[in-house]
Write an enzyme that holds these catalytic residues in place. Structure first.
Site, PDB file in Angstrom:
ATOM      1  N   LYS A  34       0.852  -1.200   0.000  1.00  7.28           N
ATOM      2  CA  LYS A  34       0.000   0.000   0.000  1.00  7.28           C
ATOM      3  C   LYS A  34       0.884   1.246   0.000  1.00  7.28           C
ATOM      4  CE  LYS A  34      -3.354   2.954   0.604  1.00  7.28           C
ATOM      5  NZ  LYS A  34      -4.146   3.348  -0.568  1.00  7.28           N
ATOM      6  N   CYS A 138      -1.655  10.106  -6.245  1.00 13.19           N
ATOM      7  CA  CYS A 138      -2.790   9.838  -5.345  1.00 13.19           C
ATOM      8  C   CYS A 138      -3.820  10.959  -5.488  1.00 13.19           C
ATOM      9  CB  CYS A 138      -2.353   9.729  -3.890  1.00 13.19           C
ATOM     10  SG  CYS A 138      -3.810   9.603  -2.821  1.00 13.19           S
ATOM     11  N   ASN A 140      -6.594  11.452  -3.751  1.00 11.34           N
ATOM     12  CA  ASN A 140      -7.581  11.513  -2.664  1.00 11.34           C
ATOM     13  C   ASN A 140      -7.156  12.180  -1.372  1.00 11.34           C
ATOM     14  OD1 ASN A 140      -9.345  10.111  -4.327  1.00 11.34           O
ATOM     15  ND2 ASN A 140      -8.606   8.118  -3.631  1.00 11.34           N
ATOM     16  N   SER A 205      -5.869   5.565 -10.671  1.00 11.76           N
ATOM     17  CA  SER A 205      -7.295   5.726 -10.976  1.00 11.76           C
ATOM     18  C   SER A 205      -7.557   7.069 -11.673  1.00 11.76           C
ATOM     19  CB  SER A 205      -8.111   5.622  -9.684  1.00 11.76           C
ATOM     20  OG  SER A 205      -7.641   6.550  -8.740  1.00 11.76           O
TER      21      SER A 205
HETATM   22  O1  RRO Z   1      -5.348   5.818  -0.790  1.00 12.59           O
HETATM   23  C1  RRO Z   1      -5.995   6.292  -1.763  1.00 12.59           C
HETATM   24  O2  RRO Z   1      -7.008   6.976  -1.630  1.00 12.59           O
HETATM   25  C2  RRO Z   1      -5.555   6.088  -3.157  1.00 12.59           C
HETATM   26  C3  RRO Z   1      -4.256   6.196  -3.579  1.00 12.59           C
HETATM   27 BR1  RRO Z   1      -2.833   6.466  -2.415  1.00 12.59          BR
HETATM   28  C4  RRO Z   1      -3.950   6.083  -4.956  1.00 12.59           C
HETATM   29  O3  RRO Z   1      -2.788   6.196  -5.415  1.00 12.59           O
HETATM   30  N1  RRO Z   1      -4.969   5.877  -5.823  1.00 12.59           N
HETATM   31  C5  RRO Z   1      -6.254   5.763  -5.401  1.00 12.59           C
HETATM   32  O4  RRO Z   1      -7.154   5.569  -6.237  1.00 12.59           O
HETATM   33  N2  RRO Z   1      -6.532   5.860  -4.064  1.00 12.59           N
END
Ligand code: RRO
Length: 322
Positions: A34, A138, A140, A205
Site C-alpha cells: 500500500k 494519489c 484523494n 485511478s
Molecule cells: O489511498 C488512496 O485513496 C488512493 C491512492 Br494512495 C492512490 O494512489 N490511488 C487511489 O485511487 N486511491
C-alpha cells in the site's frame, strides 16, 4: 516467457495478513505494498470505496501503517525462511506517496538503509531487492494536488528523488492517467532524462469522478462530497492509451499496465499496447488472489490455441490501421 501479474497498490496490501496472502499465492507474480506515508494514517471516513456497475470509486485517503511497517514486512519476508511454510521468495515493490517532498526523501533514506543490509547478505539474489514504486498520482488527499499533473515542477521534483535513491538500484513511478498528447510528450521527455527510473505504472485511478445513487439522491462514498478515483472498465481505454504512448516513447523502461484488467482479453490488450507486466486493482478487490491463477491459465490457453508463440513477441505488437 512467464508473464508477471500482481496486485495494484491499494488492493490487498495494507495489512500483513493480506500482504502474506499475496506473497504466498502461487500465481501472484509480485507484491506491491500500500502506498505509504512517513507516518501511519487512518485515511478518509467510511464508506470510502463503492462498487459501480462497471468498476469502482474510492477515496481511501492513504490509510497505511507508515513506511517502516512495509519496510519491515519486506525485510522479514526476504530474510526469514521458515516463518511461512513457503520458501519461495518473490519480488516486492514498496509504494511510497509522501505528503511532501521531504517526506519522500526521508522514506528513500530508510529504504537505502535496508538495501545496504540486503547487499551485505552473502549470495542474496539481487533480482529480489525490493524496488520503490513512487506514487506521483494519489487523487484523494484533501489539499494535496497530484504531483504527476504539476508539469512545471515535475522534473525538479523527480530530480531530488532520483538523486536520493541508492545508485545500485533502479525504481519506478506510478503515474496518473494523461489525456492530452502535449502532456504525454512533456512527461516522456522528462522521464527519459532519468536512467535510474526503470519502470512506470500506467496508470492510477481516474481522479475525482462522481457517482450518484438515484433512489437515495446521494453520492456513494463519504469523503470529498462523493468525489473519488475511478477504476475498472471505465479506465481501460485510457490506461491502454497511456501504456501505448509511453511504450513507444520511453527509452529502455518497463511499462506496467494497470487499469481495467479482468480477463485474458484485457490482459492481451495491455500486452499488445506495450505492457510487459500487469497489475490488477478493482477486479482483485472484488474477488481474491485466486484470480491470478485463472487470468494466467486463460491467457496461456488463448495464446497456445491461437499459436501466438512467445508472449515476449506480443508486447507492443498492436498495429495501426492501413
Ligand atoms: O489511498 C488512496 O485513496 C488512493 C491512492 Br494512495 C492512490 O494512489 N490511488 C487511489 O485511487 N486511491
Amino acid at each position: 516467457m512467464c508473464f508477471k501479474i500482481g496486485n495494484a497498490s491499494g488492493v490487498m496490501c495494507q495489512n500483513s495478513d493480506d500482504l502474506d496472502t499475496l506473497y504466498t499465492s502461487s500465481y501472484c507474480s509480485f507484491v506491491v505494498t500500500k502506498s505509504a506515508t512517513l507516518n501511519r494514517r487512518d485515511g478518509n471516513p467510511e464508506p470510502r470505496y463503492a462498487t459501480l456497475p462497471n468498476g469502482s470509486i474510492n477515496s481511501s485517503g492513504l490509510p497505511n501503517h507508515g513506511f517502516n511497517f512495509y519496510l519491515d514486512w519486506a525485510y522479514d519476508k526476504l530474510t526469514n525462511e521458515n516463518k511461512l511454510s513457503f520458501n519461495h521468495k518473490k519480488k516486492i515493490y514498496l509504494s511510497i506517496s509522501g505528503l511532501s517532498l521531504d517526506d519522500n526523501v526521508s522514506m528513500i533514506k530508510s529504504y537505502n538503509q535496508m538495501i545496504d543490509e540486503l547487499f551485505l547478505i552473502e549470495d542474496f539474489d539481487i533480482n529480489l531487492i525490493p524496488q520503490l514504486e513512487i506514487n506521483l498520482s494519489c487523487p484523494n488527499v484533501i489539499g494535496k494536488p497530484q504531483i504527476g499533473y504539476d508539469l512545471d515542477n515535475l522534473e525538479k521534483y523527480i530530480r531530488v528523488l532520483d538523486k536520493e535513491v541508492d545508485n545500485r538500484i533502479t525504481y519506478g513511478f506510478k503515474l496518473p492517467p494523461y489525456f492530452d498528447i502535449s502532456h504525454f510528450e512533456i512527461v516522456s521527455n522528462i522521464l527519459n532524462k532519468f536512467d535510474k527510473c526503470s519502470f512506470i505504472v500506467c496508470c492510477n485511478s481516474l481522479g475525482n469522478g462522481l457517482f450518484i445513487d438515484i433512489a437515495e439522491k446521494e453520492v456513494v462514498i463519504k469523503p470529498k462530497e462523493g468525489f473519488g478515483g475511478i477504476g475498472g472498465d471505465y479506465i481501460l481505454p485510457t490506461s491502454l492509451a497511456n501504456v501505448n504512448y509511453f511504450y513507444k516513447n520511453l527509452k529502455g523502461k518497463e511499462i506496467v499496465g494497470c487499469g481495467g484488467i479482468k480477463d485474458y482479453n484485457t490482459c492481451l490488450m495491455h500486452i499488445y499496447a506495450g505492457a510487459s507486466r500487469l497489475q490488477v486493482g478493482t477486479y482483485l478487490y472484488e474477488n481474491d488472489a485466486e484470480i491470478f491463477g485463472s487470468l494466467k491459465s486463460d491467457l496461456y490457453s488463448y495464446i497456445w490455441k491461437n499459436n501466438l508463440g512467445d508472449i515476449k513477441e506480443l508486447i507492443g505488437c498492436v498495429k495501426s490501421k492501413n
